[in-house]
Design a protein around this motif. Structure first.
Motif, mmCIF file in Angstrom:
data_model
loop_
_atom_site.group_PDB
_atom_site.id
_atom_site.type_symbol
_atom_site.label_atom_id
_atom_site.label_comp_id
_atom_site.label_asym_id
_atom_site.label_seq_id
_atom_site.Cartn_x
_atom_site.Cartn_y
_atom_site.Cartn_z
ATOM 1 N N LYS A 125 -29.925 5.679 6.618
ATOM 2 C CA LYS A 125 -30.515 6.604 7.886
ATOM 3 C C LYS A 125 -31.594 6.053 8.209
ATOM 4 O O LYS A 125 -31.917 5.502 9.370
ATOM 5 C CB LYS A 125 -30.485 7.996 7.557
ATOM 6 N N THR A 126 -32.542 5.816 7.024
ATOM 7 C CA THR A 126 -33.973 5.293 7.163
ATOM 8 C C THR A 126 -34.127 3.932 7.859
ATOM 9 O O THR A 126 -34.725 3.613 8.782
ATOM 10 C CB THR A 126 -34.823 5.418 6.115
ATOM 11 N N VAL A 127 -33.104 3.018 7.437
ATOM 12 C CA VAL A 127 -33.071 1.720 7.610
ATOM 13 C C VAL A 127 -32.616 1.852 9.070
ATOM 14 O O VAL A 127 -33.138 0.854 9.750
ATOM 15 C CB VAL A 127 -32.092 0.986 6.583
ATOM 16 N N SER A 128 -31.799 2.547 9.392
ATOM 17 C CA SER A 128 -30.950 2.363 10.605
ATOM 18 C C SER A 128 -32.238 2.910 11.832
ATOM 19 O O SER A 128 -32.225 2.242 12.784
ATOM 20 C CB SER A 128 -29.946 3.257 10.911
ATOM 21 N N GLN A 129 -32.917 3.854 11.787
ATOM 22 C CA GLN A 129 -33.716 4.213 12.430
ATOM 23 C C GLN A 129 -34.923 3.158 12.533
ATOM 24 O O GLN A 129 -35.397 2.947 13.704
ATOM 25 C CB GLN A 129 -34.589 5.504 11.882
ATOM 26 N N MET A 130 -35.319 2.509 11.442
ATOM 27 C CA MET A 130 -36.343 1.704 11.631
ATOM 28 C C MET A 130 -35.907 0.353 12.102
ATOM 29 O O MET A 130 -36.581 -0.127 13.117
ATOM 30 C CB MET A 130 -37.097 1.185 10.223
ATOM 31 N N LEU A 155 -27.159 6.285 20.096
ATOM 32 C CA LEU A 155 -25.880 7.189 19.610
ATOM 33 C C LEU A 155 -25.412 7.048 18.318
ATOM 34 O O LEU A 155 -25.296 8.018 17.519
ATOM 35 C CB LEU A 155 -24.829 6.989 20.585
ATOM 36 N N LEU A 156 -25.398 5.613 17.612
ATOM 37 C CA LEU A 156 -25.196 5.222 16.644
ATOM 38 C C LEU A 156 -25.947 5.689 15.351
ATOM 39 O O LEU A 156 -25.562 6.222 14.536
ATOM 40 C CB LEU A 156 -24.667 3.753 16.465
ATOM 41 N N VAL A 157 -27.226 5.536 15.878
ATOM 42 C CA VAL A 157 -28.314 5.866 14.837
ATOM 43 C C VAL A 157 -28.194 7.499 14.621
ATOM 44 O O VAL A 157 -28.404 7.981 13.618
ATOM 45 C CB VAL A 157 -29.624 5.510 15.328
ATOM 46 N N ALA A 158 -27.981 8.032 15.872
ATOM 47 C CA ALA A 158 -27.806 9.690 15.779
ATOM 48 C C ALA A 158 -26.770 10.041 14.847
ATOM 49 O O ALA A 158 -26.820 10.883 14.145
ATOM 50 C CB ALA A 158 -27.875 10.386 17.181
ATOM 51 N N VAL A 159 -25.627 9.454 15.085
ATOM 52 C CA VAL A 159 -24.501 9.741 14.229
ATOM 53 C C VAL A 159 -24.688 9.557 12.796
ATOM 54 O O VAL A 159 -24.518 10.537 11.863
ATOM 55 C CB VAL A 159 -23.312 9.119 14.674
#
Length: 180
Positions: A125-130, A155-159
């Motif tokens: 999650k952290t990697v995707s948000q960064m 949307l993908l990062v939110a999921v």
């Protein structure tokens, strides 16, 4: 205070100039400088854990500060992008909802003498948000992505963010029963 914890604290400190540069004006140079500061801050997230594990310096304080500094950095920068109308309010709400829920789970666990470190999904999650923040920086500096592509990534990062939060909840339901 050991080196990994100092690196973690520097991430909190670096959040301030990154956010100020992002939101102070409408200029490519300021956005670029903000991105550079953000990258340096994000790299501290990579190095603090590696150094702590390699040198045997993993501490409960370090685990706590790492999570806190990640939330401060990522949430602050997304708030900056929200002020630029580059992310959605619903996205930020889901992110804060998840982080608050996980923090509550960690507080409950702590009151029972347990420390819940980040798991694979939390790190993903952290990697995707960064990475999403990196994409947003590329977009405000060079306008590389169309709005639909940004929305799909958002949307993908939110999921992934929500899935990570519910994973923490399901894995730690026993803390609400007072069990260990």
């Amino acid at each position: 205070m050991n080196l990994p914890n100092l690196l973690t604290l520097s991430r909190i400190v670096l959040t301030v100039p990154a956010l100020l540069l992002l939101t102070t004006g409408n200029g490519t140079v300021l956005y670029f400088l903000s991105a550079v500061v953000f990258i340096v801050a994000a790299l501290t997230d990579f190095f603090d854990g590696r150094i702590a594990r390699k040198r045997g310096l993993v501490t409960d304080l370090g685990k706590f500060l790492d999570q806190l500094s990640d939330k401060i950095l990522v949430t602050s920068i997304f708030l900056g992008f929200l002020t630029l109308s580059k992310v959605s309010v619903w996205f930020l709400f889901l992110m804060i909802f998840r982080d608050t829920m996980v923090s509550g789970i960690r507080m409950m666990a702590s009151s029972q003498g347990r420390v819940i470190a980040a798991d694979f999904f939390g790190k993903a999650k952290t990697v995707s948000q960064m990475a999403f923040i990196g994409i947003l920086y590329l977009n405000v500096i060079w306008d590389l992505f169309d709005p639909l592509m940004i929305f799909i990534i958002e949307l993908l990062v939110a999921v992934l963010t929500l899935a990570s939060g519910f994973n923490y909840l399901l894995k730690n339901l026993q803390i609400f029963k007072g069990g260990s």
